[in-house]
Scaffold this motif. Structure first.
Motif, PDB file in Angstrom:
ATOM      1  N   VAL A  90       1.433  -0.900  -0.113  1.00  0.00           N
ATOM      2  CA  VAL A  90      -0.112  -0.235   0.209  1.00  0.00           C
ATOM      3  C   VAL A  90       0.706   0.607   0.143  1.00  0.00           C
ATOM      4  O   VAL A  90       1.029   2.041  -0.730  1.00  0.00           O
ATOM      5  CB  VAL A  90      -1.067   0.020   1.419  1.00  0.00           C
ATOM      6  N   TRP A  91       2.132   1.259   0.724  1.00  0.00           N
ATOM      7  CA  TRP A  91       2.754   2.054   0.884  1.00  0.00           C
ATOM      8  C   TRP A  91       3.277   2.346  -0.636  1.00  0.00           C
ATOM      9  O   TRP A  91       4.153   3.267  -0.722  1.00  0.00           O
ATOM     10  CB  TRP A  91       3.985   1.951   1.841  1.00  0.00           C
ATOM     11  N   LYS A  92       4.431   1.456  -1.134  1.00  0.00           N
ATOM     12  CA  LYS A  92       5.101   1.568  -2.218  1.00  0.00           C
ATOM     13  C   LYS A  92       4.195   2.494  -3.245  1.00  0.00           C
ATOM     14  O   LYS A  92       4.375   2.619  -4.127  1.00  0.00           O
ATOM     15  CB  LYS A  92       5.041   0.377  -2.378  1.00  0.00           C
ATOM     16  N   LYS A  93       3.335   1.259  -2.965  1.00  0.00           N
ATOM     17  CA  LYS A  93       2.172   2.791  -4.359  1.00  0.00           C
ATOM     18  C   LYS A  93       1.935   3.432  -4.648  1.00  0.00           C
ATOM     19  O   LYS A  93       1.858   4.356  -5.164  1.00  0.00           O
ATOM     20  CB  LYS A  93       0.567   1.700  -5.149  1.00  0.00           C
ATOM     21  N   ARG A  94       1.419   3.984  -3.091  1.00  0.00           N
ATOM     22  CA  ARG A  94       0.790   5.143  -3.126  1.00  0.00           C
ATOM     23  C   ARG A  94       2.326   6.259  -3.452  1.00  0.00           C
ATOM     24  O   ARG A  94       2.544   7.413  -3.939  1.00  0.00           O
ATOM     25  CB  ARG A  94       0.658   5.305  -1.488  1.00  0.00           C
ATOM     26  N   HIS A  95       3.589   5.513  -3.004  1.00  0.00           N
ATOM     27  CA  HIS A  95       4.879   6.417  -3.122  1.00  0.00           C
ATOM     28  C   HIS A  95       5.414   6.217  -3.866  1.00  0.00           C
ATOM     29  O   HIS A  95       5.765   7.667  -4.832  1.00  0.00           O
ATOM     30  CB  HIS A  95       5.999   5.601  -2.292  1.00  0.00           C
ATOM     31  N   ILE A  96       5.083   5.596  -5.235  1.00  0.00           N
ATOM     32  CA  ILE A  96       5.505   5.531  -6.344  1.00  0.00           C
ATOM     33  C   ILE A  96       4.813   6.651  -7.454  1.00  0.00           C
ATOM     34  O   ILE A  96       5.029   6.871  -8.391  1.00  0.00           O
ATOM     35  CB  ILE A  96       5.871   4.086  -6.989  1.00  0.00           C
ATOM     36  N   ALA A  97       3.494   6.868  -7.055  1.00  0.00           N
ATOM     37  CA  ALA A  97       2.547   7.671  -7.780  1.00  0.00           C
ATOM     38  C   ALA A  97       3.162   9.164  -7.301  1.00  0.00           C
ATOM     39  O   ALA A  97       2.643   9.769  -8.369  1.00  0.00           O
ATOM     40  CB  ALA A  97       0.905   7.126  -7.163  1.00  0.00           C
ATOM     41  N   GLU A  98       3.449   9.239  -6.321  1.00  0.00           N
ATOM     42  CA  GLU A  98       3.854  10.789  -5.564  1.00  0.00           C
ATOM     43  C   GLU A  98       4.777  10.872  -6.455  1.00  0.00           C
ATOM     44  O   GLU A  98       4.544  12.287  -6.649  1.00  0.00           O
ATOM     45  CB  GLU A  98       3.756  10.397  -4.083  1.00  0.00           C
TER      46      GLU A  98
END
Length: 251
Positions: A90-98
């Motif tokens: 969850v963190w990684k997918k949000r972060h790569i989008a950011e």
């Protein structure tokens, strides 16, 4: 250059400078070099697997690994699967989008807790084909898992036809000497304080036995001496001492 990752700095985002400063601190450079070494070996072996027809690859405990995002073999149709804990994904997918990195169509994220859930079930539900050859990369993970969990994962991978696996493991801290021992003891305390203590570390004969029992027929254990030889580096003092290891195993 041992290993080039064009997405690593972008993925770190605003934390890049702080992370790089820590990585260049005294005592950390060798650890950073080993992380580059294990990725280079893994991707060298993946390249050979793809050349031999493998078209599905799995990154276990992916963390911030960018292999699935880079997929050097997308043109060949290589499907990539990233397996990690639900919270991390969850963190990684949000972060790569950011940070503005796009997720390739050939990459699938699979949330699995290695200690509680089945890697096999998660992969099958995501479209992984149990009957086709596959390549597995499992870097920086085994020290944090129980031996039972490691054995279960190895046995599953060995059940895949023509499966190949690259992973790393650490020797017991008491195997180290001098400054190396002091560094490893400090690192052990640090990861424990971060809530991710080392659980499993192995002597080479133990690991060889575990791999054989799982069903792997061909195993290359890259200890310090073999790593130096692989990269064509001149041997130096301490080559025979304790070290982190990289394994390439095939069924």
């Amino acid at each position: 250059m041992i290993f080039h990752d064009p997405l690593a700095i972008r993925l770190l985002g605003d934390e890049a400078d702080a992370v790089l400063a820590c990585a260049d601190a005294p005592g950390e450079q060798g650890f950073r070099q080993f992380m580059a070494v294990r990725s280079r070996i893994a991707e060298d072996k993946l390249a050979l697997a793809v050349r031999h027809g493998v078209r599905q690859a799995v990154v276990l405990g992916a963390g911030l690994d960018t292999l699935g995002l880079r997929n050097p073999y997308a043109a060949e149709g290589l499907k990539m699967f990233e397996v990690d804990t639900p919270r991390m994904q969850v963190w990684k997918k949000r972060h790569i989008a950011e940070v503005g990195i796009s997720v390739p169509d050939l990459l699938t994220f699979i949330p699995v807790d290695f200690e509680k859930e089945s890697v096999k079930t998660g992969l099958v539900q995501a479209g992984f084909d149990l009957h086709r050859p596959a390549f597995f990369s499992w870097l920086g993970v085994t020290p944090y898992l129980t031996r039972k969990s490691i054995q279960n994962t190895l046995s599953f991978i060995a059940s895949i036809p023509q499966a190949e696996l690259v992973f790393d493991y650490g020797e017991p801290v008491e195997n180290y000497q001098g400054l190396g021992r002091l560094f490893m003891e400090a690192l052990e305390r640090r990861v424990a304080l971060l809530g991710e203590p080392w659980v499993s570390r192995f002597n080479a004969p133990e690991m060889a036995t575990m791999l054989a029992e799982a069903g792997f027929r061909t195993v290359t254990d890259f200890d310090r001496a073999r790593i130096f030889s692989y990269f064509g580096w001149p041997q130096k003092s301490g080559v025979g001492q304790a070290s982190a290891h990289v394994i390439h195993a095939a069924v």
